[in-house]
Enzyme design. Structure first.
Site, PDB file in Angstrom:
ATOM      1  N   CYS A 290       0.413  18.936 -25.110  1.00  0.00           N
ATOM      2  CA  CYS A 290       0.134  17.721 -25.881  1.00  0.00           C
ATOM      3  C   CYS A 290      -0.371  16.602 -24.971  1.00  0.00           C
ATOM      4  CB  CYS A 290       1.381  17.270 -26.630  1.00  0.00           C
ATOM      5  SG  CYS A 290       1.091  15.788 -27.609  1.00  0.00           S
TER       6      CYS A 290
ATOM      7  N   CYS B  52       0.860  13.148 -25.834  1.00  0.00           N
ATOM      8  CA  CYS B  52       2.238  12.867 -25.421  1.00  0.00           C
ATOM      9  C   CYS B  52       2.335  12.653 -23.910  1.00  0.00           C
ATOM     10  CB  CYS B  52       3.174  14.038 -25.767  1.00  0.00           C
ATOM     11  SG  CYS B  52       2.910  14.770 -27.363  1.00  0.00           S
ATOM     12  N   ASP B  53       1.683  13.509 -23.140  1.00  0.00           N
ATOM     13  CA  ASP B  53       1.991  13.581 -21.706  1.00  0.00           C
ATOM     14  C   ASP B  53       0.859  13.138 -20.779  1.00  0.00           C
ATOM     15  OD1 ASP B  53       4.490  14.587 -22.371  1.00  0.00           O
ATOM     16  OD2 ASP B  53       3.791  16.659 -22.373  1.00  0.00           O
TER      17      ASP B  53
END
Ligand code: NAP
Length: 310
Positions: free
Chosen positions: A133, A136-137
């Site tokens: 992701c 997300c990261d």
């Protein structure tokens, strides 16, 4: 008989549980194969509204479960192994323990899992530089080289997005042409920080001894030659697999995703069976969008039960 059974405890299932519990439906929530869902497999979550300092994925899901339980949701560690749905009638579920359940209404919120490469180093270095992701990261990898695997729209979108952070981004694709749309391809080709490693697969993700990703060993799919490329992160974008096998033939699906006949609502083609989250969404796949879908599924289920005089 249960009034409402919610299958899945990711953001969709647990948000549905909070809303349904607050509507006095005392939902039974079945945790599924991965209690807490995909967020429990990641570390810090920085894009879930309400947490200016970020929050650990595990803590976010634990909070959601406590919130649902506070209002009367009953969470059980069970996996559904078989279903028999009757439009507008009694919905039947069999659990891995062998127990049979009956419910007036069901919300399917079983999520999806990222497709993985299936190599040992990927497992060892998961959350230590290996992620599925970018949203997300990605921000954890500022100023360092980043690898993205895949040749579809997701890979192109993630690679372009990651050029905001990485010193350079290289896209590893197993063929000599991309699968993604022409417009995304053009954007990728124009991006000076993005380069494509054609005809390449990942043989090994390097860094197991160091405990974090230090590079990738690529294999040329035409010659078999190996070469090492340094990087600090590897983002997998080789597709997702919705967790819907058990519902095959029981609700309408397309490519494994549960179909919403009215995309603005949570009803499946079976009256009394609702759905929310990544098992019904291949586009957004975010915790917050799943949570929103969970909310509307609970409201739809509540209205369905109210109309039946429950
Ligand atoms: P996808 O289109 O199925 O692409 C998956 C990619 O991963 C393919 O390039 C495939 O290679 C590669 N791949 C699969 N298994 C692999 C493996 N084991 N090792 C290495 N590479 C592997 O999946 P997606 O990109 O997630 O897209 C899914 C759907 O959502 C598509 O319809 C897409 O158009 C849509 N989508 C749209 C947008 C947008 O419009 N902005 C954004 C994201 C996704 P091959 O090409 O060789 O098969």
């Amino acid at each position: 008989m249960e009034k409402l059974v919610i299958i899945g405890t990711g953001p969709a299932g647990l948000t549905a549980a909070v809303y349904a519990a607050r509507a006095n439906l005392a939902p039974l929530v079945l945790a599924g194969e991965v209690p807490g869902g995909q967020l429990t497999q990641t570390t810090e979550v920085e894009n879930y509204p309400g947490f200016p300092e970020g929050i650990l994925g595990f803590d976010l899901m634990d909070n959601m479960q406590q919130q649902a339980e506070r209002f009367g949701a009953k969470v059980r560690n069970e996996v559904v192994t078989a279903v028999a749905f009757t439009p507008g009638g009694v919905q039947r579920l069999t659990l891995s323990s062998g127990e049979a359940l009956e419910a007036e209404a069901v919300i399917i919120a079983t999520g999806a899992r990222p497709r993985k490469l299936g190599i040992p180093s990927e497992t060892t270095l998961w959350t230590k530089g290996v992620s599925s992701c970018a949203t997300c990261d990605g921000a954890f990898f500022r100023g360092v080289p980043i690898a993205v695997v895949g040749g579809g729209d997701s890979a192109l979108e993630e690679a372009i997005f990651l050029t905001r952070f990485g010193s350079e981004v290289f896209l590893i694709h197993r063929r000599d042409e991309l699968r993604g749309s022409k417009i995304m391809q053009e954007r990728a080709f124009k991006n000076e920080k993005l380069r494509i490693e054609w005809n390449s697969t990942i043989d090994t993700i390097l860094g197991e001894d160091e405990g974090h990703v230090t590079g990738v060993r690529l294999k040329d799919t035409k010659t078999g030659a190996l070469r090492d490329v340094p990087c600090n992160a590897v983002f997998l974008a080789i597709g997702h697999i919705p967790n819907t096998d058990v519902f095959q033939g029981h609700v309408e699906m397309a490519d494994g995703y549960i179909v919403l006949p009215d995309p603005g609502r949570s009803l499946t083609n079976v009256a009394g069976v609702f759905t929310a989250g990544d098992c019904a969404d291949h586009v957004y796949r975010q915790a917050i969008t799943a949570a929103g879908m969970g909310c509307r599924a609970a409201i739809d289920a509540e209205r369905y039960l109210a109309e039946r005089g429950e």
